[in-house]
Design a protein around this motif. Structure first.
Motif, short mmCIF file in Angstrom:
data_model
loop_
_atom_site.label_atom_id
_atom_site.label_comp_id
_atom_site.label_asym_id
_atom_site.label_seq_id
_atom_site.Cartn_x
_atom_site.Cartn_y
_atom_site.Cartn_z
N GLN A 48 12.04 7.29 26.65
CA GLN A 48 13.05 7.38 25.59
C GLN A 48 14.00 8.54 25.88
O GLN A 48 13.59 9.67 26.11
CB GLN A 48 12.37 7.61 24.24
N GLY A 49 15.28 8.22 25.91
CA GLY A 49 16.29 9.25 26.13
C GLY A 49 16.57 9.55 27.58
O GLY A 49 17.42 10.40 27.89
N ALA A 50 15.90 8.87 28.52
CA ALA A 50 16.18 9.09 29.94
C ALA A 50 17.50 8.44 30.30
O ALA A 50 17.91 7.45 29.70
CB ALA A 50 15.05 8.52 30.79
N PRO A 51 18.21 8.99 31.28
CA PRO A 51 19.51 8.41 31.66
C PRO A 51 19.34 7.01 32.26
O PRO A 51 18.28 6.65 32.76
CB PRO A 51 20.04 9.41 32.69
N SER A 52 20.42 6.24 32.21
CA SER A 52 20.41 4.92 32.84
C SER A 52 20.31 5.06 34.35
O SER A 52 20.50 6.15 34.90
CB SER A 52 21.67 4.14 32.45
N GLY A 53 20.05 3.94 35.00
CA GLY A 53 19.86 3.99 36.44
C GLY A 53 18.50 4.55 36.83
O GLY A 53 18.31 5.06 37.93
N ARG A 54 17.54 4.43 35.89
CA ARG A 54 16.20 4.95 36.14
C ARG A 54 15.44 4.03 37.11
O ARG A 54 15.68 2.82 37.16
CB ARG A 54 15.43 5.07 34.82
N PRO A 55 14.53 4.59 37.88
CA PRO A 55 13.72 3.75 38.77
C PRO A 55 12.68 2.97 37.98
O PRO A 55 12.41 3.26 36.81
CB PRO A 55 13.06 4.76 39.70
N GLY A 56 12.08 1.97 38.64
CA GLY A 56 11.07 1.14 37.99
C GLY A 56 9.85 0.94 38.87
O GLY A 56 9.92 1.09 40.10
N VAL A 57 8.74 0.59 38.24
CA VAL A 57 7.49 0.32 38.96
C VAL A 57 6.82 -0.90 38.33
O VAL A 57 6.68 -0.96 37.10
CB VAL A 57 6.52 1.53 38.90
N VAL A 58 6.41 -1.84 39.17
CA VAL A 58 5.64 -3.00 38.72
C VAL A 58 4.21 -2.83 39.22
O VAL A 58 3.98 -2.57 40.41
CB VAL A 58 6.25 -4.32 39.24
N PHE A 59 3.24 -2.99 38.32
CA PHE A 59 1.83 -2.81 38.65
C PHE A 59 1.21 -4.14 39.06
O PHE A 59 1.46 -5.18 38.43
CB PHE A 59 1.08 -2.22 37.46
N MET A 60 0.34 -4.09 40.09
CA MET A 60 -0.31 -5.28 40.62
C MET A 60 -1.82 -5.11 40.51
O MET A 60 -2.38 -4.10 40.95
CB MET A 60 0.12 -5.50 42.07
#
Length: 559
Positions: free
Chosen positions: A106-118
């Motif tokens: 919440q409140g982090a800037p746009s263009g944030r990285p992402g992670v998908v869990f397997m």
């Protein structure tokens, strides 16, 4: 002159012994030969391999020219929501509605990285898997996605790894569609079984930016599982005989049974062509760590990637937890999450790593990965036929025995005269004693093997080996001794059959006139005077001999 009736001669102990010994030698020779033919050589050398780390400190650091501190665990509050994705299985068109738990800072800037869990093995859901790690990554500024495990109609033995890769890629593409996420800065977090899926995913989607691999299984399922089970059988203190079962089991040609996963290819250079964080636990008894690290580095370098970071954590188990994973709330290894989050932050920003690439506790591996493991079709055909025949014969013997018991009870209730089975000269008692002894040995074998399996499962969850292996060790030699005695007892029974047949003139060529008919009709019985008795005797005898062949197949007649 009238013919004098021939009086059957009773064999003495010496003659019975002279016949019993050759029969015993023939039977035991057959069983020993089967055990040795079905034996599978296994090279466990070299043993006790190690890789010395460059530093005991697992911390991951980067050169940060701006001097601005990178977000860490707890930098942001986390908001979460569920979405549903229709995951289509490419090979069949089958669709699974997969719930995905999205966590965002919440409140982090746009263009944030992402992670998908397997997911690893089992049937994990979005709500009961990776909760602590996904939350910590989200609190450090990552958008995380934890899905239900894509399984469709498959089970543990026929997972669709390429299909699962396609499902995870759908989830990655969902994250990419979010305006707050940097579509080119999404990575994956794979553990255990899913590291057989991640190479397919990276081959399918070349935009994936980075990956975190917990206890990667690197080698094919046959080789990885063969290593795991062989090592764990030894760690539990199980007798070497039980350990030899693993060799036969993992030489099964599973393709004959419609199961292709044991030999599914998983070693693709492209699977290690991106920045990779590899984490192991020193108490992991499931993963070949030394061979694994060497193979990962070799494939990464072939793919032109030198950005590989390896961390080994003391006391941690296969999923980097401290203690028994079966216990609720088992904590993650000290510093692991912080190290992993820091590595991810520096990697997505393209910073230069300043900490050692291989760090932590010394990496150890007890035996070599059995890379020679392969399907053996003749062994598989023989094993399948033997086991099916044994089960069928045991069922037939049990049904016949139940019929005999029912008739016996009816005769007793109605007080009818006549014999239900009419066993002659103690054959009934001998058959009962040997059948009970043989089946009791089967129970002991199953109990011993079951205890070994339970101990292996406990090890896999992070438990400690028992100090006294008990039945896991002594049951094997006991079974071997009992089996040998049973073979001797069967040779004595068969000798008695030959003796009675000889007395009836059936052991000569041609058989004495009229005697064969007298034996068949039960007028002059060799084994039993009733047809049911004779059928029960021979079906049970053949079934018990098949049980001995079953023992021979699994190596119990290798002394």
């Amino acid at each position: 002159m009238p013919q004098t009736a021939q009086i059957p001669q009773v064999w003495g102990r010496g003659r019975r012994l002279m016949v019993s010994v050759p029969i015993f030698i023939i039977l035991i020779g057959i069983l020993v030969t089967v055990s040795n033919i079905t034996a599978v050589p296994w090279n466990k050398e070299p043993t006790g391999q190690t890789i010395e780390t460059l530093s005991p400190n697992t911390a991951v650091t980067f050169h940060n020219p701006t001097g601005t501190p990178l977000p860490g665990r707890g930098s942001y509050k986390v908001v979460s929501r569920h979405v549903t994705i229709k995951a289509k299985r490419p090979s069949t068109g089958e669709v699974q509605n997969i719930r995905v738990l999205i966590r965002e800072p919440q409140g982090a800037p746009s263009g944030r990285p992402g992670v998908v869990f397997m997911h690893g093995a089992g049937y994990g859901t979005c709500d009961n898997s990776f909760g602590d790690v996904a939350f910590d990554l989200a609190s450090a500024g990552f958008a995380t996605a934890v899905p239900d495990k894509p399984v469709w109609s498959t089970g543990n033995v026929n997972r669709d790894y390429p299909g699962s890769a396609a499902a995870y890629d759908q989830i990655i593409n969902y994250l990419r569609s979010l305006s707050s996420v940097d579509a080119d800065n999404i990575g994956i977090y794979a553990t255990s079984e899913s590291t057989w899926i991640s190479p397919y995913l990276l081959r399918m989607d070349r935009r994936i930016a980075f990956q975190v691999l917990l206890s990667p299984m690197v080698y094919s399922p046959r080789q990885s599982l063969g290593f795991m089970v062989a090592q764990d059988f030894a760690l539990t203190g199980a007798h070497a005989g039980y350990q030899s079962i693993v060799r036969r089991l993992f030489h099964v040609d599973s393709s004959m049974l419609g199961l292709q996963n044991l030999d599914v290819p998983t070693q693709f250079d492209v699977g290690y062509s991106i920045p990779t964080f590899v984490a192991y636990g020193s108490k992991d008894v499931m993963t070949a760590q030394v061979d694994g690290v060497r193979k990962i580095l070799d494939m990464a370098h072939h793919a032109g990637n030198w950005d590989i970071t390896v961390r080994s954590y003391p006391v941690a188990n296969h999923v980097l937890r401290l203690g028994d994973e079966a216990d609720e709330g088992t904590a993650l290894s000290d510093n692991y999450v912080t190290d992993m989050v820091n590595w991810s932050q520096g990697t997505v920003r393209g910073l230069k790593q300043t900490s050692e690439r291989v760090a932590g506790t010394r990496i150890y591996q007890s035996i070599v990965v059995p890379s020679e493991l392969a399907g053996d079709r003749p062994l598989t055909v023989y094993g399948v036929v033997l086991h099916i025949a044994t089960v069928v014969l045991l069922l037939a013997a049990a049904i016949t025995a139940l019929i005999a018991l029912g008739l016996k009870l009816r005769h007793m209730i109605r007080r009818q005269e006549g014999r239900t089975l009419g066993f002659a000269r103690g054959f009934g008692n001998a058959l009962l004693m040997l059948t009970v002894t043989t089946m009791a040995t089967v129970v002991l074998f199953v109990a011993g093997l079951g205890q070994v399996i339970m101990a292996v499962v406990k090890l896999g969850w992070g438990g400690a080996p028992v100090e006294d292996p008990g039945m896991m060790y002594w049951s094997w030699p006991v079974i071997q001794i009992v089996c040998t005695l049973v073979v001797w007892a069967w040779s004595r029974v068969l000798t008695r059959v030959i003796e009675e047949a000889s007395a009836r003139g059936l052991a000569q060529l041609p058989p004495r006139t009229g005697e064969l008919k007298a034996v068949v009709t039960g007028r002059k019985p060799v084994v039993a005077s009733t047809r049911l008795g004779r059928v029960l005797f021979w079906i049970t005898t053949v079934a018990m001999l098949h049980v001995l062949l079953f023992f021979a197949f699994w190596g119990l007649f290798i002394y």
